[in-house]
Design a protein around this motif. Sequence first.
Motif, PDB file in Angstrom:
ATOM      1  N   GLY A 133     -28.098  -0.241  -8.681  1.00  0.00           N
ATOM      2  CA  GLY A 133     -28.224  -0.503 -10.112  1.00  0.00           C
ATOM      3  C   GLY A 133     -27.593   0.585 -10.955  1.00  0.00           C
ATOM      4  O   GLY A 133     -26.662   1.283 -10.516  1.00  0.00           O
ATOM      5  N   VAL A 134     -28.119   0.769 -12.154  1.00  0.00           N
ATOM      6  CA  VAL A 134     -27.623   1.770 -13.107  1.00  0.00           C
ATOM      7  C   VAL A 134     -28.815   2.493 -13.713  1.00  0.00           C
ATOM      8  O   VAL A 134     -29.963   2.041 -13.604  1.00  0.00           O
ATOM      9  N   VAL A 135     -28.542   3.636 -14.379  1.00  0.00           N
ATOM     10  CA  VAL A 135     -29.599   4.434 -14.987  1.00  0.00           C
ATOM     11  C   VAL A 135     -29.146   4.934 -16.356  1.00  0.00           C
ATOM     12  O   VAL A 135     -27.958   4.990 -16.659  1.00  0.00           O
ATOM     13  N   ASN A 136     -30.107   5.321 -17.177  1.00  0.00           N
ATOM     14  CA  ASN A 136     -29.843   6.114 -18.368  1.00  0.00           C
ATOM     15  C   ASN A 136     -29.975   7.578 -17.967  1.00  0.00           C
ATOM     16  O   ASN A 136     -30.842   7.924 -17.149  1.00  0.00           O
ATOM     17  N   TYR A 137     -29.151   8.452 -18.543  1.00  0.00           N
ATOM     18  CA  TYR A 137     -29.226   9.856 -18.134  1.00  0.00           C
ATOM     19  C   TYR A 137     -28.944  10.796 -19.301  1.00  0.00           C
ATOM     20  O   TYR A 137     -28.359  10.414 -20.318  1.00  0.00           O
ATOM     21  N   ASP A 138     -29.409  12.021 -19.117  1.00  0.00           N
ATOM     22  CA  ASP A 138     -29.140  13.098 -20.077  1.00  0.00           C
ATOM     23  C   ASP A 138     -28.904  14.373 -19.275  1.00  0.00           C
ATOM     24  O   ASP A 138     -29.796  14.851 -18.577  1.00  0.00           O
ATOM     25  N   MET A 139     -27.683  14.896 -19.336  1.00  0.00           N
ATOM     26  CA  MET A 139     -27.375  16.184 -18.707  1.00  0.00           C
ATOM     27  C   MET A 139     -27.573  17.252 -19.778  1.00  0.00           C
ATOM     28  O   MET A 139     -26.924  17.234 -20.828  1.00  0.00           O
ATOM     29  N   HIS A 140     -28.478  18.207 -19.524  1.00  0.00           N
ATOM     30  CA  HIS A 140     -28.859  19.134 -20.580  1.00  0.00           C
ATOM     31  C   HIS A 140     -29.240  20.487 -20.000  1.00  0.00           C
ATOM     32  O   HIS A 140     -29.340  20.665 -18.785  1.00  0.00           O
ATOM     33  N   GLY A 141     -29.449  21.435 -20.888  1.00  0.00           N
ATOM     34  CA  GLY A 141     -29.894  22.761 -20.497  1.00  0.00           C
ATOM     35  C   GLY A 141     -31.030  23.214 -21.394  1.00  0.00           C
ATOM     36  O   GLY A 141     -31.121  22.813 -22.555  1.00  0.00           O
ATOM     37  N   THR A 142     -31.907  24.052 -20.846  1.00  0.00           N
ATOM     38  CA  THR A 142     -33.035  24.573 -21.601  1.00  0.00           C
ATOM     39  C   THR A 142     -33.089  26.094 -21.428  1.00  0.00           C
ATOM     40  O   THR A 142     -33.326  26.578 -20.321  1.00  0.00           O
ATOM     41  N   PRO A 143     -32.862  26.873 -22.490  1.00  0.00           N
ATOM     42  CA  PRO A 143     -32.990  28.331 -22.386  1.00  0.00           C
ATOM     43  C   PRO A 143     -34.459  28.721 -22.312  1.00  0.00           C
ATOM     44  O   PRO A 143     -35.352  27.877 -22.473  1.00  0.00           O
ATOM     45  N   TRP A 144     -34.711  30.000 -22.117  1.00  0.00           N
ATOM     46  CA  TRP A 144     -36.101  30.427 -22.006  1.00  0.00           C
ATOM     47  C   TRP A 144     -36.842  30.282 -23.328  1.00  0.00           C
ATOM     48  O   TRP A 144     -38.058  30.326 -23.362  1.00  0.00           O
ATOM     49  N   THR A 145     -36.130  30.076 -24.441  1.00  0.00           N
ATOM     50  CA  THR A 145     -36.770  29.811 -25.725  1.00  0.00           C
ATOM     51  C   THR A 145     -37.248  28.370 -25.835  1.00  0.00           C
ATOM     52  O   THR A 145     -37.896  28.001 -26.800  1.00  0.00           O
ATOM     53  N   ARG A 146     -36.888  27.514 -24.862  1.00  0.00           N
ATOM     54  CA  ARG A 146     -37.327  26.123 -24.776  1.00  0.00           C
ATOM     55  C   ARG A 146     -36.721  25.227 -25.857  1.00  0.00           C
ATOM     56  O   ARG A 146     -37.289  24.197 -26.187  1.00  0.00           O
ATOM     57  N   ILE A 147     -35.609  25.608 -26.442  1.00  0.00           N
ATOM     58  CA  ILE A 147     -34.909  24.733 -27.379  1.00  0.00           C
ATOM     59  C   ILE A 147     -33.801  24.045 -26.598  1.00  0.00           C
ATOM     60  O   ILE A 147     -32.768  24.633 -26.315  1.00  0.00           O
ATOM     61  N   GLU A 148     -34.011  22.791 -26.239  1.00  0.00           N
ATOM     62  CA  GLU A 148     -33.124  22.081 -25.323  1.00  0.00           C
ATOM     63  C   GLU A 148     -31.789  21.726 -25.968  1.00  0.00           C
ATOM     64  O   GLU A 148     -31.724  21.400 -27.151  1.00  0.00           O
ATOM     65  N   THR A 149     -30.726  21.808 -25.168  1.00  0.00           N
ATOM     66  CA  THR A 149     -29.381  21.438 -25.613  1.00  0.00           C
ATOM     67  C   THR A 149     -28.830  20.383 -24.673  1.00  0.00           C
ATOM     68  O   THR A 149     -28.814  20.562 -23.461  1.00  0.00           O
ATOM     69  N   SER A 150     -28.363  19.270 -25.236  1.00  0.00           N
ATOM     70  CA  SER A 150     -27.806  18.185 -24.430  1.00  0.00           C
ATOM     71  C   SER A 150     -26.303  18.386 -24.284  1.00  0.00           C
ATOM     72  O   SER A 150     -25.598  18.632 -25.261  1.00  0.00           O
ATOM     73  N   TYR A 151     -25.799  18.295 -23.028  1.00  0.00           N
ATOM     74  CA  TYR A 151     -24.372  18.408 -22.755  1.00  0.00           C
ATOM     75  C   TYR A 151     -23.682  17.037 -22.743  1.00  0.00           C
ATOM     76  O   TYR A 151     -22.563  16.890 -23.190  1.00  0.00           O
ATOM     77  N   LYS A 152     -24.386  16.039 -22.205  1.00  0.00           N
ATOM     78  CA  LYS A 152     -23.771  14.738 -22.008  1.00  0.00           C
ATOM     79  C   LYS A 152     -24.868  13.725 -21.707  1.00  0.00           C
ATOM     80  O   LYS A 152     -25.878  14.065 -21.091  1.00  0.00           O
ATOM     81  N   LYS A 153     -24.697  12.477 -22.164  1.00  0.00           N
ATOM     82  CA  LYS A 153     -25.699  11.468 -21.888  1.00  0.00           C
ATOM     83  C   LYS A 153     -25.062  10.087 -21.883  1.00  0.00           C
ATOM     84  O   LYS A 153     -23.942   9.905 -22.367  1.00  0.00           O
ATOM     85  N   GLY A 154     -25.776   9.117 -21.335  1.00  0.00           N
ATOM     86  CA  GLY A 154     -25.235   7.770 -21.283  1.00  0.00           C
ATOM     87  C   GLY A 154     -26.315   6.759 -20.952  1.00  0.00           C
ATOM     88  O   GLY A 154     -27.425   7.111 -20.546  1.00  0.00           O
ATOM     89  N   ARG A 155     -25.979   5.490 -21.129  1.00  0.00           N
ATOM     90  CA  ARG A 155     -26.915   4.392 -20.886  1.00  0.00           C
ATOM     91  C   ARG A 155     -26.254   3.398 -19.932  1.00  0.00           C
ATOM     92  O   ARG A 155     -25.068   3.103 -20.056  1.00  0.00           O
ATOM     93  N   SER A 156     -27.034   2.922 -18.966  1.00  0.00           N
ATOM     94  CA  SER A 156     -26.564   1.941 -17.973  1.00  0.00           C
ATOM     95  C   SER A 156     -25.321   2.458 -17.251  1.00  0.00           C
ATOM     96  O   SER A 156     -24.279   1.820 -17.230  1.00  0.00           O
ATOM     97  N   VAL A 157     -25.448   3.636 -16.649  1.00  0.00           N
ATOM     98  CA  VAL A 157     -24.341   4.294 -15.965  1.00  0.00           C
ATOM     99  C   VAL A 157     -24.600   4.276 -14.457  1.00  0.00           C
ATOM    100  O   VAL A 157     -25.721   4.522 -14.003  1.00  0.00           O
ATOM    101  N   ALA A 158     -23.560   3.999 -13.672  1.00  0.00           N
ATOM    102  CA  ALA A 158     -23.699   3.916 -12.211  1.00  0.00           C
ATOM    103  C   ALA A 158     -23.354   5.231 -11.524  1.00  0.00           C
ATOM    104  O   ALA A 158     -23.823   5.483 -10.408  1.00  0.00           O
ATOM    105  N   LYS A 159     -22.538   6.080 -12.160  1.00  0.00           N
ATOM    106  CA  LYS A 159     -22.178   7.343 -11.531  1.00  0.00           C
ATOM    107  C   LYS A 159     -21.541   8.262 -12.564  1.00  0.00           C
ATOM    108  O   LYS A 159     -21.109   7.843 -13.633  1.00  0.00           O
ATOM    109  N   ASP A 160     -21.491   9.559 -12.201  1.00  0.00           N
ATOM    110  CA  ASP A 160     -20.840  10.544 -13.071  1.00  0.00           C
ATOM    111  C   ASP A 160     -20.489  11.760 -12.219  1.00  0.00           C
ATOM    112  O   ASP A 160     -21.116  12.021 -11.183  1.00  0.00           O
TER     113      ASP A 160
END
Length: 226
Positions: A159-186
């Motif tokens: 099947g496919v998934v929704n995804y979010d590639m992100h990073g979280t510093p020790w301050t816990r303020i998350e930053t998203s690098y890349k995301k998508g919906r209904s994706v089979a691979k990356d």
Amino acid sequence: MYNTDLPTRAELPTTAQLLRSTAIAAVSAVAILVTIVLPAEYAIDPTGIGRMLKLTEMGEIKIQLAAEAEADRIKDSQTPPAQPAPAAPAADKRSSLLDTVLSGLFVSPAQAGERFVVAQAESRKDELNVTLKPNEGVEYKMTMVKGAKATFAWEVQGGVVNYDMHGTPWTRIETSYKKGRSVAKDSGVLEAGFDGTHGWFWRNRSSQNVTITLKVEGAYKDLKKM
């Protein structure tokens, strides 16, 4: 042979005309940014143009994935409250307080837990498989220092998934690098923008189980489920 006549000085635009055209272009760019681009980041589309350009949909994906990741983190962090320990004698309390103060003064960054990444990790390689049930989500992250890179490739079987590639510093303020919906691979290279944890959140929105295979290689530590 006829060559096109060069424009005369009178036919050239004046400085005032050039400045006016530049000002109109700048105002138009700001208007587009304020009324279309920035609202679309938050799934707001007052003009209807954002949805035509697929910008509003990107904002909706961003908000949905962020909410799902936050809900999963809150759920995982909920643990039964610990029973209070018996009160220690006064002398033991003073000794414990002194030990705490001294350990706080002399503790090394490596002993401070997840708040610090003290050195560039050596290159390593990992491969993992994770199966998600319908509507189930999972997050895997690596500990990386700023500027470290990891080559990755993941693929979904079934099947496919929704995804979010992100990073979280020790301050816990998350930053998203890349995301998508209904994706089979990356695949690609994840470069850490700061010291902290970096990785992927996947959500299976289908009605059947799917299996994600992740392969990653680079300078990181502790690839693990969050």
